[in-house]
Design an enzyme around this catalytic site. Structure first.
Site, PDB file in Angstrom:
ATOM      1  N   PRO A 125       0.773  -1.363  -0.050  1.00  0.00           N
ATOM      2  CA  PRO A 125       0.047   0.020   0.011  1.00  0.00           C
ATOM      3  C   PRO A 125       0.634   1.269  -0.123  1.00  0.00           C
ATOM      4  O   PRO A 125       1.801   1.316   0.653  1.00  0.00           O
ATOM      5  CB  PRO A 125      -0.738   0.080   1.365  1.00  0.00           C
ATOM      6  CG  PRO A 125      -0.039  -1.158   1.905  1.00  0.00           C
ATOM      7  CD  PRO A 125       0.457  -2.253   1.193  1.00  0.00           C
ATOM      8  N   ASN A 126       0.387   2.188  -0.790  1.00  0.00           N
ATOM      9  CA  ASN A 126       0.829   3.410  -0.951  1.00  0.00           C
ATOM     10  C   ASN A 126       2.277   3.818  -1.674  1.00  0.00           C
ATOM     11  O   ASN A 126       2.660   4.705  -1.760  1.00  0.00           O
ATOM     12  CB  ASN A 126       1.095   4.196   0.494  1.00  0.00           C
ATOM     13  CG  ASN A 126      -0.349   4.193   1.264  1.00  0.00           C
ATOM     14  OD1 ASN A 126      -1.168   4.733   0.834  1.00  0.00           O
ATOM     15  ND2 ASN A 126      -0.220   3.801   2.488  1.00  0.00           N
ATOM     16  N   ARG A 185       4.171  11.196  -1.957  1.00  0.00           N
ATOM     17  CA  ARG A 185       4.182  10.778  -0.517  1.00  0.00           C
ATOM     18  C   ARG A 185       5.513  10.965   0.443  1.00  0.00           C
ATOM     19  O   ARG A 185       6.731  10.633  -0.058  1.00  0.00           O
ATOM     20  CB  ARG A 185       3.794   9.516  -0.094  1.00  0.00           C
ATOM     21  CG  ARG A 185       4.584   8.266  -0.515  1.00  0.00           C
ATOM     22  CD  ARG A 185       4.332   6.795  -0.006  1.00  0.00           C
ATOM     23  NE  ARG A 185       4.202   6.484   1.375  1.00  0.00           N
ATOM     24  CZ  ARG A 185       4.590   5.473   1.763  1.00  0.00           C
ATOM     25  NH1 ARG A 185       4.701   4.299   1.234  1.00  0.00           N
ATOM     26  NH2 ARG A 185       4.086   5.079   3.226  1.00  0.00           N
ATOM     27  N   TYR A 225      10.955   9.017   1.459  1.00  0.00           N
ATOM     28  CA  TYR A 225      11.013   8.263   0.330  1.00  0.00           C
ATOM     29  C   TYR A 225      11.578   8.476  -0.923  1.00  0.00           C
ATOM     30  O   TYR A 225      11.756   7.774  -1.922  1.00  0.00           O
ATOM     31  CB  TYR A 225       9.613   7.548  -0.155  1.00  0.00           C
ATOM     32  CG  TYR A 225       8.944   7.029   1.169  1.00  0.00           C
ATOM     33  CD1 TYR A 225       9.297   5.792   1.746  1.00  0.00           C
ATOM     34  CD2 TYR A 225       7.823   7.453   1.969  1.00  0.00           C
ATOM     35  CE1 TYR A 225       8.869   5.069   2.907  1.00  0.00           C
ATOM     36  CE2 TYR A 225       7.306   6.676   3.168  1.00  0.00           C
ATOM     37  CZ  TYR A 225       7.815   5.762   3.507  1.00  0.00           C
ATOM     38  OH  TYR A 225       7.336   5.045   4.549  1.00  0.00           O
ATOM     39  N   ALA A 274       3.180  -0.950   4.623  1.00  0.00           N
ATOM     40  CA  ALA A 274       2.843  -1.193   6.099  1.00  0.00           C
ATOM     41  C   ALA A 274       2.252  -2.271   6.492  1.00  0.00           C
ATOM     42  O   ALA A 274       2.507  -2.549   7.719  1.00  0.00           O
ATOM     43  CB  ALA A 274       1.482  -0.176   6.116  1.00  0.00           C
ATOM     44  N   HIS A 324      12.714  -2.534   1.539  1.00  0.00           N
ATOM     45  CA  HIS A 324      12.396  -0.990   2.135  1.00  0.00           C
ATOM     46  C   HIS A 324      13.019  -0.185   1.491  1.00  0.00           C
ATOM     47  O   HIS A 324      14.376   0.006   1.543  1.00  0.00           O
ATOM     48  CB  HIS A 324      12.266  -1.377   3.579  1.00  0.00           C
ATOM     49  CG  HIS A 324      11.364  -2.384   4.101  1.00  0.00           C
ATOM     50  ND1 HIS A 324      10.053  -2.215   4.072  1.00  0.00           N
ATOM     51  CD2 HIS A 324      11.726  -3.373   4.923  1.00  0.00           C
ATOM     52  CE1 HIS A 324       9.518  -3.380   4.544  1.00  0.00           C
ATOM     53  NE2 HIS A 324      10.540  -4.177   5.105  1.00  0.00           N
ATOM     54  N   ARG A 350      13.752   4.559  12.133  1.00  0.00           N
ATOM     55  CA  ARG A 350      12.448   5.097  12.331  1.00  0.00           C
ATOM     56  C   ARG A 350      11.613   4.695  13.534  1.00  0.00           C
ATOM     57  O   ARG A 350      12.349   4.159  14.591  1.00  0.00           O
ATOM     58  CB  ARG A 350      11.638   4.712  10.820  1.00  0.00           C
ATOM     59  CG  ARG A 350      12.548   5.459   9.687  1.00  0.00           C
ATOM     60  CD  ARG A 350      11.727   5.040   8.408  1.00  0.00           C
ATOM     61  NE  ARG A 350      10.307   5.909   8.490  1.00  0.00           N
ATOM     62  CZ  ARG A 350       9.314   5.928   7.609  1.00  0.00           C
ATOM     63  NH1 ARG A 350       9.523   5.061   6.817  1.00  0.00           N
ATOM     64  NH2 ARG A 350       8.347   6.420   7.815  1.00  0.00           N
TER      65      ARG A 350
HETATM   66  C1  DQA Z   1       8.421   1.060   3.590  1.00  0.00           C
HETATM   67  C2  DQA Z   1       8.549   1.271   5.218  1.00  0.00           C
HETATM   68  C3  DQA Z   1       7.041   0.797   5.538  1.00  0.00           C
HETATM   69  O1  DQA Z   1       7.373   1.272   7.180  1.00  0.00           O
HETATM   70  C4  DQA Z   1       6.205   2.087   5.198  1.00  0.00           C
HETATM   71  O2  DQA Z   1       4.835   1.635   5.907  1.00  0.00           O
HETATM   72  C5  DQA Z   1       5.888   1.872   3.922  1.00  0.00           C
HETATM   73  C6  DQA Z   1       7.300   1.754   3.014  1.00  0.00           C
HETATM   74  C7  DQA Z   1       9.660   1.308   2.726  1.00  0.00           C
HETATM   75  O3  DQA Z   1       9.829   0.969   1.552  1.00  0.00           O
HETATM   76  O4  DQA Z   1      10.638   2.074   3.335  1.00  0.00           O
HETATM   77  O5  DQA Z   1       4.829   2.114   3.193  1.00  0.00           O
HETATM   78  O6  DQA Z   1       7.889  -0.292   3.459  1.00  0.00           O
END
Ligand code: DQA
Length: 143
Positions: free
Chosen positions: A9-10, A17, A22, A76, A99, A106
């Site tokens: 997600p996202n 974002r 990121y 997430a 990641h 974090r």
């Molecule tokens: C993530 C790190 C996760 O904690 C976060 O919820 C993400 C992206 C990363 O690629 O750094 O959505 O997986």
């Protein structure tokens, strides 16, 4: 050799974002990186992104018998999903967790990874380049 790259997600919002965390590269940039890596390495790479946990579980199950390796950024769901962990264990396909950010630097809740327990390697904090590293690692391991 076929590799499935799964994004949770996202991650489709990359570039929009939280660029301070990121980076400014977009999701389209990630897709280009995957295409370039596939061409350069002679690999068949399929990408799938979903904001829905069950869809990711379905895609992992679909991979059984069709895919040699999985690169997964569960986003997430990394920190919550026993279902994704169980799906990875069920298919037993070598998987690398990626990641973009350095999750260890974090919030404490990001330092727990369920999916990572079923992965042969974790790459974090390398930005989009981490996906290329994960693919190259799988290519070498599967050869
Ligand atoms: C993530 C790190 C996760 O904690 C976060 O919820 C993400 C992206 C990363 O690629 O750094 O959505 O997986």
């Amino acid at each position: 050799m076929k590799i499935l790259v799964l994004n949770g997600p996202n991650l489709n919002m990359l570039g929009i974002r939280e660029p301070g965390i990121y980076g400014k590269s977009t999701f389209a940039d990630l897709l280009r990186l995957l295409e370039d890596t596939a061409r350069a390495e002679g690999l068949d790479i399929e990408q799938y992104q979903s904001n829905h946990e069950g869809d990711l579980v379905d895609k992992i199950q679909w991979a059984y018998g069709r895919v040699d390796g999985i690169v997964i950024n569960p986003a997430a769901y990394t920190h919550t999903s026993v279902a994704i962990l169980d799906a990875l264990k069920a298919v037993s396909i070598p998987a690398v967790e990626v990641h973009i950010s350095d999750v260890d630097a974090r919030e404490p809740f990001r330092q727990v990874s369920y999916a990572g327990r079923a992965c042969v390697k974790t790459i974090k904090g390398q930005g989009l380049e981490g996906y290329r590293q994960a693919i190259l690692y799988l290519k070498e391991r599967l050869a």
